[in-house]
Design a protein around this motif. Sequence first.
Motif, mmCIF file in Angstrom:
data_model
loop_
_atom_site.group_PDB
_atom_site.id
_atom_site.type_symbol
_atom_site.label_atom_id
_atom_site.label_comp_id
_atom_site.label_asym_id
_atom_site.label_seq_id
_atom_site.Cartn_x
_atom_site.Cartn_y
_atom_site.Cartn_z
ATOM 1 N N TYR A 147 -34.296 -41.655 39.914
ATOM 2 C CA TYR A 147 -33.709 -41.081 39.849
ATOM 3 C C TYR A 147 -32.689 -41.281 38.389
ATOM 4 N N VAL A 148 -32.260 -40.941 37.633
ATOM 5 C CA VAL A 148 -30.800 -41.221 36.306
ATOM 6 C C VAL A 148 -29.820 -39.818 36.807
ATOM 7 N N ALA A 149 -28.622 -40.582 37.171
ATOM 8 C CA ALA A 149 -27.577 -39.155 36.959
ATOM 9 C C ALA A 149 -26.988 -39.810 36.111
ATOM 10 N N PHE A 150 -26.068 -38.906 35.925
ATOM 11 C CA PHE A 150 -25.534 -38.588 34.483
ATOM 12 C C PHE A 150 -24.040 -38.278 34.962
ATOM 13 N N GLU A 151 -23.416 -38.720 34.087
ATOM 14 C CA GLU A 151 -21.402 -38.338 34.453
ATOM 15 C C GLU A 151 -20.637 -37.991 33.355
ATOM 16 N N THR A 152 -20.074 -36.871 32.557
ATOM 17 C CA THR A 152 -19.526 -36.749 31.398
ATOM 18 C C THR A 152 -18.078 -37.403 32.128
ATOM 19 N N LEU A 153 -17.102 -37.364 31.174
ATOM 20 C CA LEU A 153 -16.158 -37.796 30.638
ATOM 21 C C LEU A 153 -15.302 -36.691 31.356
ATOM 22 N N TYR A 154 -13.815 -37.617 32.445
ATOM 23 C CA TYR A 154 -13.215 -36.773 32.607
ATOM 24 C C TYR A 154 -11.335 -37.697 32.610
ATOM 25 N N ARG A 155 -10.818 -36.368 31.654
ATOM 26 C CA ARG A 155 -9.357 -37.113 31.126
ATOM 27 C C ARG A 155 -8.778 -35.750 30.986
ATOM 28 N N PRO A 156 -8.136 -35.592 32.213
ATOM 29 C CA PRO A 156 -7.552 -34.017 31.839
ATOM 30 C C PRO A 156 -6.646 -34.112 30.604
ATOM 31 N N GLU A 157 -6.029 -34.970 30.424
ATOM 32 C CA GLU A 157 -5.002 -34.979 29.469
ATOM 33 C C GLU A 157 -5.327 -35.302 27.948
ATOM 34 N N GLU A 158 -6.841 -35.036 27.914
ATOM 35 C CA GLU A 158 -7.250 -34.712 26.298
ATOM 36 C C GLU A 158 -8.181 -33.424 26.901
ATOM 37 N N MET A 159 -8.372 -33.273 28.028
ATOM 38 C CA MET A 159 -9.155 -31.490 28.261
ATOM 39 C C MET A 159 -8.981 -31.547 29.114
ATOM 40 N N PRO A 160 -8.644 -29.828 28.448
ATOM 41 C CA PRO A 160 -7.417 -28.598 29.592
ATOM 42 C C PRO A 160 -8.417 -28.041 30.031
ATOM 43 N N GLY A 161 -9.209 -28.029 30.011
ATOM 44 C CA GLY A 161 -11.066 -27.231 31.088
ATOM 45 C C GLY A 161 -10.670 -27.899 32.531
#
Length: 299
Positions: A147-161
């Motif tokens: 399998y191949v797992a992926f993650e999106t950037l997690y940067r709360p100071e730039e990604m308010p959601g």
Amino acid sequence: MAHRWNNDLSRADITPEATFLNRRHVLAGLAASGLSAVAGRARAETLEPNSWEEITGYNNFYEFGTGKGDPAEYAHLLTTKPWSVKIDGMVDRPGDYDFQDIMSEMTVEERIYRFRCVEAWSMVIPWNGFELADLLAMAGVQEGAKYVAFETLYRPEEMPGTRYPVLDWPYREGLRLDEAMHPLTLMATGIYGKPLPNQNGAPLRLVVPWKYGFKSIKSIVRITLTDKEPPTSWNMAIPSEYGFYSNVNPEVSHPRWSQASERKIGGGFFVKRVPTLMFNGYEKEVAGLYEGMDLAKYF
């Protein structure tokens, strides 16, 4: 690196860029099914092309908010330079791969794909990018990886959601290794011949054209090779509605709507609905990946 897929779509099949820009108006019109035919036709005939800045005025990127307009409003906060992708797990050459170094090794080509989302509308979109298989080859996939797992950037100071527990952040997706290595599976770096806007998942996103849109994870920062099926965000959140595979399958209805037919964007409000194609029209290319599987069970 060699191109390994023969495209049967041409530029004549592409959804016009102006129509793509206007899709929030088109979808709004389709949703207003109580309008009279005359009113609907008038609305269709008076659409004006949106600007490039409005191209992603109607999309999902929950890291910037749950509203359709939130990504366009807030994605300018995202810093995309410098950018690196961590590739780890069952690979020979784990490490942090600089985006510019990746691009220098890849041959970026235009790929014209059918692209479909769960709202029962479809488009044909020209993406620019390279095959995921080439990136995995750069890292060296080890024997036993499945399998191949992926993650999106997690940067709360730039990604308010991400400041709200809408999902279990960071956003995660996954593919079986044979799906990931298929030549249709693209790492996109641009759209309509232009660099990806932040709202569309800059600088690097996945495109898997025989699956629903949420499988095409945006703004990727980590890729992990593993021998176990990885957790995926929407399956974790609502497993009864979103399975791991998420293939376009007209024979399996979403619990809240049918997926048996669709309307092509660009044909007007009164264009006849057509049957949804199995695997979004790529049955010939990908059906062999699922031979012997119960696709209603493994949805």
